[in-house]
Every structure is written in structure tokens, then in C-alpha cells.
Design an enzyme around this catalytic site. Structure first.
Site, PDB file in Angstrom:
ATOM      1  N   ASP A 177       0.802  -1.146  -0.209  1.00  0.00           N
ATOM      2  CA  ASP A 177       0.240   0.089  -0.077  1.00  0.00           C
ATOM      3  C   ASP A 177       0.625   1.340   0.090  1.00  0.00           C
ATOM      4  O   ASP A 177       0.462   2.158  -0.547  1.00  0.00           O
ATOM      5  CB  ASP A 177      -0.849   0.492   1.383  1.00  0.00           C
ATOM      6  CG  ASP A 177      -1.332   1.241   1.275  1.00  0.00           C
ATOM      7  OD1 ASP A 177      -2.496   1.409   1.192  1.00  0.00           O
ATOM      8  OD2 ASP A 177      -1.228   2.398   2.052  1.00  0.00           O
ATOM      9  N   THR A 205      -5.437   2.814  -0.256  1.00  0.00           N
ATOM     10  CA  THR A 205      -4.243   2.321  -1.480  1.00  0.00           C
ATOM     11  C   THR A 205      -4.847   0.658  -1.533  1.00  0.00           C
ATOM     12  O   THR A 205      -5.628   0.452  -3.143  1.00  0.00           O
ATOM     13  CB  THR A 205      -3.019   2.157  -1.959  1.00  0.00           C
ATOM     14  OG1 THR A 205      -3.211   3.664  -1.567  1.00  0.00           O
ATOM     15  CG2 THR A 205      -2.770   1.847  -3.444  1.00  0.00           C
ATOM     16  N   ASP A 206      -4.492   0.118  -0.315  1.00  0.00           N
ATOM     17  CA  ASP A 206      -4.998  -1.734  -0.366  1.00  0.00           C
ATOM     18  C   ASP A 206      -7.056  -1.140  -0.549  1.00  0.00           C
ATOM     19  O   ASP A 206      -7.715  -2.431  -1.492  1.00  0.00           O
ATOM     20  CB  ASP A 206      -5.029  -2.000   0.544  1.00  0.00           C
ATOM     21  CG  ASP A 206      -3.145  -2.755   0.258  1.00  0.00           C
ATOM     22  OD1 ASP A 206      -3.172  -2.977  -0.996  1.00  0.00           O
ATOM     23  OD2 ASP A 206      -2.567  -2.841   1.645  1.00  0.00           O
ATOM     24  N   MET A 207      -7.328  -0.754   0.394  1.00  0.00           N
ATOM     25  CA  MET A 207      -8.881  -1.143   0.541  1.00  0.00           C
ATOM     26  C   MET A 207      -9.314  -0.516  -0.640  1.00  0.00           C
ATOM     27  O   MET A 207     -10.733  -1.397  -1.168  1.00  0.00           O
ATOM     28  CB  MET A 207      -9.363  -0.275   1.528  1.00  0.00           C
ATOM     29  CG  MET A 207      -8.548  -0.567   3.126  1.00  0.00           C
ATOM     30  SD  MET A 207      -9.750   0.058   4.375  1.00  0.00           S
ATOM     31  CE  MET A 207      -8.766   1.836   4.812  1.00  0.00           C
TER      32      MET A 207
END
Length: 435
Positions: A177, A205-207
Site C-alpha cells: 500500500d 490504496t489497499d482498500m
């Protein structure tokens, strides 16, 4: 005639629904009619992902009613299980893991073992979706790549979540991320004015990638309802991050405007930022129109700002940002946060306190909408999690299972879904293919 047409439409909807879910059609239809089911009830997901982006995606699918079979490494499991403290009392189960792994069944399989690979093939043939987040090419080594799996399960939706996609000069790099946020520009525009770059407090960013992936999976399931075939989906952190730059990207692409760090303020709207109060707290306000600015000045008892030509419209307020913000900051320092919140609560312009996380969890609105859910972990401890934020009028979106212990459902899934015998399961355990 109208009655017959209505019945035909209902029949078509029913058939499309059966094709979409592919499993337990009659039961699912009955459940939908009685509002007992989630919108993805009957969909089964084989989850080979770990850490955040993939698990966040499959957790959302699980909230929506899909059955999630989480594949983990024997003895080790998802790395985030160890990302503590804090841990659940008496265990080594981190709350980090719990946050994105509800509504899942944990099955431990050694992907390096040929017999373990056979287990995954058997599971894939029984599933609608597979989600993985390995570096491109890694699953080829285990005969679990899309080209192999699609022959085992041609109707399977195979979703790969990677750092940089399946092609391009960065494709073989692992995805993280904070690195995607760096390379993708998010950290360049995040942080105090004139200060160092900052990462967001949670892995956005991951989510965001997980959200893109979950939407793409649902779209592919609808497509399968028309074609009867599965397909491969590629989602990656960098592309997601760049797509989330929205107006910042548009400004740069079209007029060459290089973005800057603005702290809590806005590059194009003034005032639109946080202000310190007399008690050391902060309140955030925004005034995106002349009418809102006028109301703000009236609430702050600063009527002279409204007739000042330097602040007559947003363009002028942006141009004269420094002197206006200094005046507002001085005014906000004259009262406490509680006093300002009481004074501004009925305003038409947006405003609100910057809350600590403890205050967020105790917020009366959060309590009223019942967003925080309590359940019993398999260890016997009571745990609380933030529940699904989306509500449906005619179906369910909720937590049905607590986050699993490592390998908790291995035997159950192999017996009930694959009809493996006790002897077969024991044999797989003995050779280390499962645990």
C-alpha cells in the site's frame, strides 16, 4: 395479457438469478422473497488472498451473503494474524486480522504440495469466484494460474489483485500500500503545507483496490449470467491509486498543474480546512459558495469579511487565502471546540470536529445506526468490529460469522463440500498437504 407478461418477466428474473448464483437456486429464490438472504447468497468464493486488499474485497462479498473459503498456509496462516499487539486475550490472533476477515471459513492447504494443489482444483470446481493476490507468475509454479484453473472450472471468475498488474516493467514487483501510494502520487499530495510527505492513517490504496475488485467481481458474475462463462479480472494497487487522483490528475493532464501538499486545506476552495480552537482541539469547516461564506461570517460575527472585495467570490478568496485564513484562525481560537460545534450545528455549510478514534466509536450517531457489532470469537472472547456501512431495503448485508481461527474449517469444508472421507482427510494431514 398483462398478467401473462408480468409472469414472463418474473420468470426471466428468476432464471437470470439462478444462472447468476448457480447454486441452491430454489432455496436462494425463496430466501430473497422472504428477505432472509444477502444479495450474493449462493455465491461461493475461494479466497487465496492475504494481508489487506484481497481480504477486504472478500470480506465485503461475505457481508453480502457469499460463502468465503479462505485458504491459508498450514501452521502460519495469513501474515496479518501476527500483526500485533494487540492480540485477542490468550491468543496470538491480532485485531488487525480480525478487522478484514469476518464471514470466512479458514482452510489450511499447502499450495506447494501436489496433493494440496489437487484440493484447490477440487474447491475451484465448486466455487463461483477465486481471489488471489500473489505476484504475477507465482501461482504458475503451483498449477493454480488462470490458464490452468479455467480448464478445471470454466465458469469461475478469477480475480488477481497485484501491485502493478500482469504486464509492464513493474509487473513482477510485490505490491504494498505505502509503495503504491508513493509511486502513485498520493503521498506527494498528503501532508502539511511545506512539510514532509505523509501516508494516510489507514491503507486506503489497499482498500480502494479491494472495493474496485469486489465491484468488478459482481459485474463479471452478471456477465456470466449472459454467457455462462467465467473470466479473469486484473486489479492492481498502482492503477487504483492513479485512478483515485481524480481532479488532481485532470488538472495535471490538461493544464500541467503540479499538485502540492495542502495539509487539511483545499487547493481550489477557500475556506475549506481545519482550524484550532481555544482548547487545543480542531474543527473543520467548508464554504464552497458565496452564500455559505456569508453565513459563516455571520456565525463568526465577522460581517466585514462579506463586503471585502478581496473575498467577494471563491476565486478572490483563493487568491487572498493567506490573510483570510489568518483572520479565521484567530477567531476560532477564541472559543472551545464544544462551543463552536454548538454554535455551528444548524449551519448550511459543512462543519464538524476532528474526533479521536475513541470519540468516533462513542459518537451518538454511530451508536444510533448500530454500526459497531459485537460477537463471540471462536476463542470464547467477545470482540467488537465495525460492521457493513451499506444497508439494503429488501435483503441482508451483515456479519454472519466471526473471523476464524487458523484452519478452523478445514475438515468441515473438505467433508461437506468435496465429500472427502475421514480416511482421505487424515491422509492429507499426514503428508502435510492440509492441516
Amino acid at each position: 395479457m398483462l398478467f401473462r407478461i408480468g409472469n414472463l418477466i418474473k420468470t426471466r428474473i428468476f432464471l437470470d438469478h439462478c444462472n447468476f448464483i448457480s447454486l441452491n437456486c430454489k432455496k436462494c429464490y425463496a430466501d430473497v422473497v422472504t428477505n432472509k438472504a444477502g444479495p450474493l447468497d449462493g455465491i461461493r468464493v475461494l479466497d487465496l488472498s492475504r494481508i489487506i486488499a484481497g481480504p477486504f474485497c472478500t470480506m465485503i462479498l461475505g457481508d453480502l451473503g457469499a460463502e468465503i473459503i479462505k485458504i491459508e498456509r498450514p501452521q502460519i496462516g495469513d501474515e496479518s494474524r501476527n500483526w500485533g499487539p494487540p492480540f485477542i486475550k490468550g491468543t496470538k490472533e491480532s485485531y488487525y486480522f480480525l478487522a478484514v476477515n469476518r464471514n470466512k471459513k479458514s482452510v489450511c492447504v499447502d499450495l506447494k504440495s501436489p496433493k494440496g494443489q489437487k484440493v484447490i482444483h477440487d474447491l475451484a470446481a465448486k466455487c463461483d469466484v477465486l481471489v488471489e493476490n500473489y505476484v504475477p507468475g507465482k501461482l504458475n509454479e503451483f498449477n493454480l494460474d488462470y490458464d490452468t484453473i479455467k480448464h478445471v472450472a470454466p465458469k469461475l471468475i478469477y480475480c488477481s489483485i497485484t501491485g502493478y498488474g500482469s504486464e509492464g516493467p513493474y509487473s513482477k514487483r510485490p505490491g504494498y500500500d505505502v509503495i503504491a501510494a508513493s509511486v502513485g502520487g498520493l503521498m506527494h499530495i498528503t501532508g502539511p503545507r511545506g512539510g514532509e510527505p505523509c501516508k494516510v492513517g489507514v491503507p486506503m490504496t489497499d482498500m480502494a483496490t479491494g472495493l474496485y475488485a469486489h465491484g468488478a467481481i459482481i459485474a463479471a458474475l452478471f456477465q456470466r449470467g449472459r454467457t455462462g462463462l467465467g473470466q479473469k479480472i486484473d486489479c492492481d494497487l498502482l492503477s487504483t491509486q492513479v485512478s483515485c487522483l481524480i481532479n488532481v490528475a485532470a488538472n495535471n493532464l490538461n493544464v500541467g498543474l503540479e499538485a502540492e501538499r495542502w495539509g487539511t486545506s483545499h487547493s481550489s476552495i477557500v475556506p475549506y480546512e481545519s482550524f484550532p480552537t481555544s482548547d487545543g482541539c480542531y474543527i473543520t469547516i467548508g464554504a464552497g459558495s458565496n452564500q455559505q461564506f456569508k453565513e459563516l461570517c455571520e456565525k463568526l460575527d465577522l460581517p466585514h469579511l462579506v463586503v471585502d472585495e478581496r473575498f467577494c467570490n471563491n476565486e478572490m478568496r483563493v487568491k487572498n487565502r493567506k490573510i483570510l485564513i489568518e483572520t479565521l484562525r484567530n477567531r476560532f481560537k477564541e472559543k472551545s471546540l464544544e462551543e463552536w460545534c454548538a454554535l455551528l450545528q444548524d449551519s448550511s455549510f459543512p462543519n464538524g470536529p476532528i474526533n479521536s478514534i475513541s470519540k468516533v466509536m462513542a459518537d451518538p450517531h454511530i451508536k444510533h445506526i448500530n454500526l459497531i457489532k459485537e460477537m463471540e470469537h471462536p476463542s470464547g472472547e467477545k470482540i467488537r468490529l465495525v460492521g457493513p456501512p451499506v444497508k439494503f431495503s429488501d435483503c441482508r448485508n451483515e456479519i454472519s460469522l466471526p473471523p476464524p481461527c487458523l484452519g478452523q474449517h478445514t475438515s468441515e469444508v473438505l467433508k461437506e463440500l468435496l465429500d472427502y472421507s475421514d480416511v482421505e482427510i487424515q491422509s492429507l494431514q499426514n503428508c502435510g498437504a492440509i492441516s
